[in-house]
Design an enzyme around this catalytic site. Structure first.
Site, PDB file in Angstrom:
ATOM      1  N   LYS A 151       0.852  -1.252   0.118  1.00  8.04           N
ATOM      2  CA  LYS A 151       0.034   0.087  -0.019  1.00  8.04           C
ATOM      3  C   LYS A 151       1.060   1.297  -0.128  1.00  8.04           C
ATOM      4  O   LYS A 151       1.669   1.323   0.885  1.00  8.04           O
ATOM      5  CB  LYS A 151      -0.897  -0.114   1.326  1.00  8.04           C
ATOM      6  CG  LYS A 151      -1.874   1.164   1.102  1.00  8.04           C
ATOM      7  CD  LYS A 151      -2.873   0.977   2.418  1.00  8.04           C
ATOM      8  CE  LYS A 151      -4.098   2.122   2.001  1.00  8.04           C
ATOM      9  NZ  LYS A 151      -3.523   3.413   2.040  1.00  8.04           N
ATOM     10  N   GLU A 161      -1.137   5.370  -8.170  1.00  4.99           N
ATOM     11  CA  GLU A 161      -0.648   6.172  -7.230  1.00  4.99           C
ATOM     12  C   GLU A 161       0.354   6.947  -7.698  1.00  4.99           C
ATOM     13  O   GLU A 161       1.561   6.570  -7.843  1.00  4.99           O
ATOM     14  CB  GLU A 161      -0.176   5.371  -5.732  1.00  4.99           C
ATOM     15  CG  GLU A 161      -0.324   6.166  -4.713  1.00  4.99           C
ATOM     16  CD  GLU A 161      -1.577   6.021  -3.743  1.00  4.99           C
ATOM     17  OE1 GLU A 161      -1.809   6.668  -2.492  1.00  4.99           O
ATOM     18  OE2 GLU A 161      -2.690   5.489  -4.387  1.00  4.99           O
ATOM     19  N   LYS A 177      -7.686  -3.769   2.276  1.00  2.77           N
ATOM     20  CA  LYS A 177      -6.158  -3.149   2.896  1.00  2.77           C
ATOM     21  C   LYS A 177      -6.115  -3.690   4.130  1.00  2.77           C
ATOM     22  O   LYS A 177      -6.898  -3.880   4.933  1.00  2.77           O
ATOM     23  CB  LYS A 177      -6.345  -1.713   2.762  1.00  2.77           C
ATOM     24  CG  LYS A 177      -7.390  -1.025   3.552  1.00  2.77           C
ATOM     25  CD  LYS A 177      -7.357   0.415   3.272  1.00  2.77           C
ATOM     26  CE  LYS A 177      -8.599   1.213   3.804  1.00  2.77           C
ATOM     27  NZ  LYS A 177      -8.458   2.885   3.694  1.00  2.77           N
TER      28      LYS A 177
END
Length: 996
Positions: free
Chosen positions: A330, A397, A522
């Site tokens: 992440k 991202e 997540k």
């Protein structure tokens, strides 16, 4: 409308409607020709828009009132006459449907002018106003010509502070305080006639304003044409702080069945209104997908707060034929979508667009083309796509990469790095910080949508279409796994690298727009914070880092000191056992301090001659697990404080266990090596935590057992057999120890108990029971009804009879630790002597000196209190001085515990409004300040209010990003911190309430 009306097809359009339609050209940034060319079939209203006052009276105010209703309970209830009563949710939908129906009938099918005022935070066509509360307050002070030092002027300019008048209840509600001030000097008392289209026209001017003078002219128009309530709602629209209790999902769904679907793929209210104006005409399949150069709402990751790794992998729906799931790191950056099309008319032949998760465009920052010299990214992407790629949409991202240390920089300075890259196009390609786009999905390729394909197929397409550019645009790696055991080692690795966590993905899943579901999960170490203790351990070894940190110690081996038993058996008192390895959480200054205090004291580890006298590793001298590069004698070392998720078994460390997910908190320079945690001390701590865990696990079972016993006892009582003995479970407390009771009647509401139940309660708490009343002795006579026995005793005189509520109050106060003195409310019948004594145990209004009164009792006391007003002005300073003179500190008073706190409350869920109001009242009553503007630099605490841990986590992520650029970070805590501080009558330590 007759001859004065123009027409659109067969639909007559009034001149007013035509003029209002023209107002929209500038609003959406297009000429009439461009607008007609792009939306040739867009709807035109046949009449002018409704008055703005209709919008707040028919929609905003009813929704606001509806929001105040409790949302729990059944969906429908029966009314007093048998009619079905709608739930708050159904009422809310009815309010919106009525307004939409009226609009279609009285105005037409173009709902866009109204919708952009109803959902101002979703309107992407109008520019930003650049106005916050303080700026609007100054404009109003000038406009209304208020002395800024007057009470109203002060309240307006210091809207976050509680005032000395009615405005105090509006502290923190800027729009509400504006209403209070304007309503005293309005230009209009009745609602104005300004239409919604006219309001939009003026708001466009406000957004395009070049300075205060233009802003003032626009506000003057609003002030002259609106009453105070209209202006209050207008200010909320400008601040984009509506909070009327209806989400965009509900509003869009009620406008058109496909409204939400189109908004998810376009993020455009204009498209929703102009393409979906007829509810009978449904969106075509190809129109409900992502579109090139049109921002969409991305898929989001779900998380399971209490789920085990095994449960998480089950949620990803593995099959026997395909048991795989994917694990990704992440990333700590900003979610970004990149659109690219071949455009021969654009410099370089390709055109780019970038949007964030919240639909904010960043093309200006990252570039619109290959030859855009001001771009921080696209000018480096000439070779980023495979031959034959004509267009695509990438999801990923945007992170900040530090080339000097070759690692990601924590989120917070990404835009600074991008601007620096913009301004220095000739800077070195191997140094400094730059934006890096890590791509993990592709949703569109060569005119074809890919959202309906599986993640595995999309990833294959991504690898064929994109050619990574080192530290500019890269495909995010993933690990293929088939069981839960793969998660923990990777999670340990990302924690050691100070990363965010992991995302687990189902490779068989399709891409679902604007959805948070179990296809993406997540996992963050903070979600599994079971251990919860900060442990102070001595550093015994070090590991060298890589990249910029090559040659420097970047992580450390920590140990437990030898126990006294080992020392008595002849062990070196300085010996330590390897316990855990920690590398996450260190700042540059922490590394510098450790280096300063341990310089020249490190010794290279020699595997052939390990320092067994001082350090014992897992596997012993033969295997030497987790062997450090260098070691240090404990007496020469430092103590570090770490926090971990839990303790787990591991043969990699000397004692067979280690910390899971340890994270550095701070250096303990106040502690010497011989005061660090020992094996014996840790075992005691671990045993204590295990016992607490078992107690928690047993709580539910014990409650069930007690419930069964209580039911059994009440079944006996329900038989109305007065001779049947009440079941005695054994003593619960000794509050009535040494006291003898005679219970002569049942007790009435609210403490409704039968005579036998009262006797059982007395016996359970140390008292003894007699069935024969003996007045004149120390026996306590209990009654709540004038039965024959009671009436006879009262007639004889000289007797004291106590109400059963005294028993309840004794047990409730301080957990039933002592019997309370009698108060007037406890007396059923009493002698003058006892009455006089009872009067001394409460104040003149009936408020007890010895116990906490309930909320209902407090209401009754306040209702009976005489009302008076003091003519003396209250002086806060004088009051505080008097307290100090009398030797009472402020911390002794519940009303002052939050006196130095400035709190921003964040609702994790709209359903938690009642809890938020309660916590806000606690803070304000106890001397603190609650603010609605998170830009306030005085904020000391941000409180996440909610019951759902998932929503709390999302809210915390959002808040943390907004706060990341602050010089001084407020504490981020859960609402329980306020509740427990209130309960304990003092500020409790925030650490255990931190939202991580």
């Amino acid at each position: 409308m007759g001859d004065d009306a123009s027409t659109k097809g067969n639909v007559p359009i009034s001149d007013d409607a035509a003029r209002e339609d023209e107002m929209q050209y500038g609003s959406v940034g297009m000429s009439k020709e461009e607008l007609d060319d792009k939306y040739p079939n867009r709807p035109r209203n046949h009449s002018k828009t409704l008055a703005f006052s209709d919008l707040y009276r028919d929609l905003f105010n009813p929704l606001n009132e509806n929001k105040k209703q409790p949302s729990g309970g059944p969906a429908r209830k029966k009314g007093p006459h048998g009619a079905t009563k709608l739930s708050p949710h159904e009422q809310r939908r009815n309010i919106i449907e009525r307004f939409i129906t009226r609009w279609r009938k009285e105005v037409g099918n173009d709902f866009y002018p109204a919708l952009r005022l109803i959902l101002p935070d979703k309107d992407r066509d109008r520019g930003v106003y650049g106005l916050k509360e303080n700026a609007i307050g100054k404009l109003l002070v000038k406009l209304i010509k208020i002395d800024k030092n007057s009470e109203d002027g002060y309240n307006l300019l210091h809207w976050k502070l509680p005032g000395q008048t009615a405005a105090s209840r509006l502290a923190g509600d800027f729009a509400g305080r504006c209403f209070e001030v304007i309503s005293k000097r309005p230009m209009r008392t009745e609602p104005g006639h300004m239409t919604i289209a006219e309001v939009n026209e003026q708001l466009d001017k406000l957004a395009a304003s070049a300075g205060e003078a233009e802003n003032l002219r626009v506000f003057e128009i609003f002030y002259n044409r609106m009453n105070a309530e209209e202006l209050m709602w207008l200010i909320r629209i400008i601040l984009k702080q509506m909070k009327v209790g209806a989400t965009e999902r509900t509003l869009l769904d009620l406008w058109h069945p496909d409204g939400e679907a189109l908004f998810n793929v376009s993020s455009s209210l204009r498209r929703v209104c102009w393409e979906l104006y007829d509810p009978e005409v449904r969106l075509e399949q190809e129109e409900s997908g992502v579109t090139l150069m049109q921002c969409f709402q991305p898929q989001l990751a779900q998380f399971q707060v209490s789920a085990s790794f095994q449960r998480m992998t089950e949620l990803l729906r593995p099959t026997e034929d395909d048991p795989e799931y994917w694990i990704e790191e992440k990333l700590d950056g900003e979610r970004m979508q990149m659109h690219m099309v071949n455009d021969p008319n654009h410099p370089g032949g390709r055109r780019f667009c970038f949007w964030s998760r919240k639909a904010k465009e960043y093309t200006y920052l990252y570039g619109d083309g290959l030859q855009d010299e001001k771009s921080s990214l696209t000018r480096h992407l000439k070779n980023a796509f495979a031959p034959g790629v004509r267009n695509l949409i990438l999801d990923g991202e945007m992170v900040e990469w530090d080339m000097d240390v070759d690692k990601i920089v924590p989120f917070g300075t990404l835009k600074t790095a991008a601007l620096s890259e913009q301004n220095n196009p000739s800077s070195s390609d191997s140094a400094g910080r730059r934006p890096l786009f890590r791509v993990f999905d592709i949703l569109y390729l060569n005119d074809k949508q890919l959202t309906q394909y599986t993640l595995r197929d999309r990833h294959n397409a991504l690898e064929k279409a994109v050619k990574p550019v080192h530290r500019r645009l890269e495909i995010h790696n993933h690990t293929v796994a088939t069981g839960p055991d793969a998660i923990e080692p990777l999670l340990r690795e990302v924690v050691a690298n100070a990363s965010e966590g992991l995302v687990l993905k189902n490779p068989r899943s399709m891409y679902r727009l604007n959805s948070r579901n179990d296809d993406w999960l997540k996992v963050k170490p903070e979600y599994m914070d079971e251990f919860g203790e900060s442990l102070d351990c001595v550093v015994i070894g070090g590991y060298y880092g890589s990249g910029r940190r090559g040659g420097m110690l970047s992580s450390f081996l920590c140990g437990l000191r030898v126990s006294q038993n080992h020392i008595q058996a002849g062990a070196n008192p300085e010996k330590c056992f390897s316990f855990f390895k920690v590398g996450g959480g260190f700042k540059a200054e922490d590394y510098a301090e450790i280096r300063h205090r341990t310089e020249a004291k490190w010794i290279e580890w020699d595997p052939k001659n390990p320092p067994s006298e001082y350090i014992e590793l897992g596997g012993g001298e033969a295997r030497q697990f987790e062997r450090p590069d260098v070691w240090i004698r404990p007496r020469d070392s430092v103590v570090v404080s770490v926090k971990a998720a839990s303790v787990g078994p591991s043969d990699q460390f000397a004692r067979g266990f280690t910390l899971r997910f340890p994270r550095f908190r701070r250096l303990r320079l106040d502690r010497t090596w011989d005061t660090a945690l020992s094996v014996e001390e840790f075992q005691h701590l671990r045993q204590k935590i295990d016992e607490e865990s078992k107690e928690k696990a047993m709580t539910t079972e014990n409650r069930k057992k007690r419930s069964v016993k209580r039911v059994k006892r009440e079944l006996v009582i329900a038989g109305e057999d007065s001779s049947a003995p009440a079941e005695f479970e054994g003593p619960k407390s000794k509050v009535f120890d040494g006291l003898e009771f005679c219970v002569m009647s049942e007790s009435l509401k609210p403490f409704k108990k039968t005579k036998m139940q009262l006797e059982a309660i007395i016996k359970e708490n140390g008292g003894t029971i007699s069935q024969r009343a003996e007045p004149g002795t120390n026996m306590l006579l209990i009654a709540d009804k004038k039965v024959v026995k009671v009436a006879s005793l009262m007639k004889g005189g000289g007797v004291d009879i106590i109400r059963p509520r005294w028993i309840r109050d004794c047990l409730e106060q301080a957990g039933g630790g002592f019997p309370l003195p009698f108060e007037e409310v406890h007396l059923f019948h009493a002698t003058d002597e006892l009455k006089a004594a009872a009067e001394e145990n409460s104040d003149p209004y009936g408020d007890s000196y010895a116990r906490d009164v309930s909320v209902e009792e407090l209401r009754e006391i306040l209702a009976d209190m005489p009302k008076f007003e003091s003519t003396e002005e209250f002086s806060k300073g004088q009051f505080l001085e008097e307290l100090e003179e009398r030797g009472r500190g402020l911390n002794d008073m519940r009303g002052m515990i939050f006196q130095r706190c400035v709190v921003y409350m964040k609702e994790a869920d709209e359903k938690d409004g009642r809890l938020l109001r309660k916590l806000t009242n606690y803070v304000r009553y106890a001397g603190g300040m609650c603010v609605d503007d998170m830009e306030n630099e005085d904020i000391t605490h941000v409180v996440i209010v909610g019951e759902d841990a998932m929503q709390i986590g999302d809210a915390a992520d959002s808040i943390r990003r907004e706060l990341s650029t602050r010089h001084r970070m407020p504490r981020l805590v859960s609402g329980k911190w306020i509740e427990d501080s209130w309960k304990e009558r003092t500020l409790v330590d925030e650490e255990q309430y931190a939202v991580l």
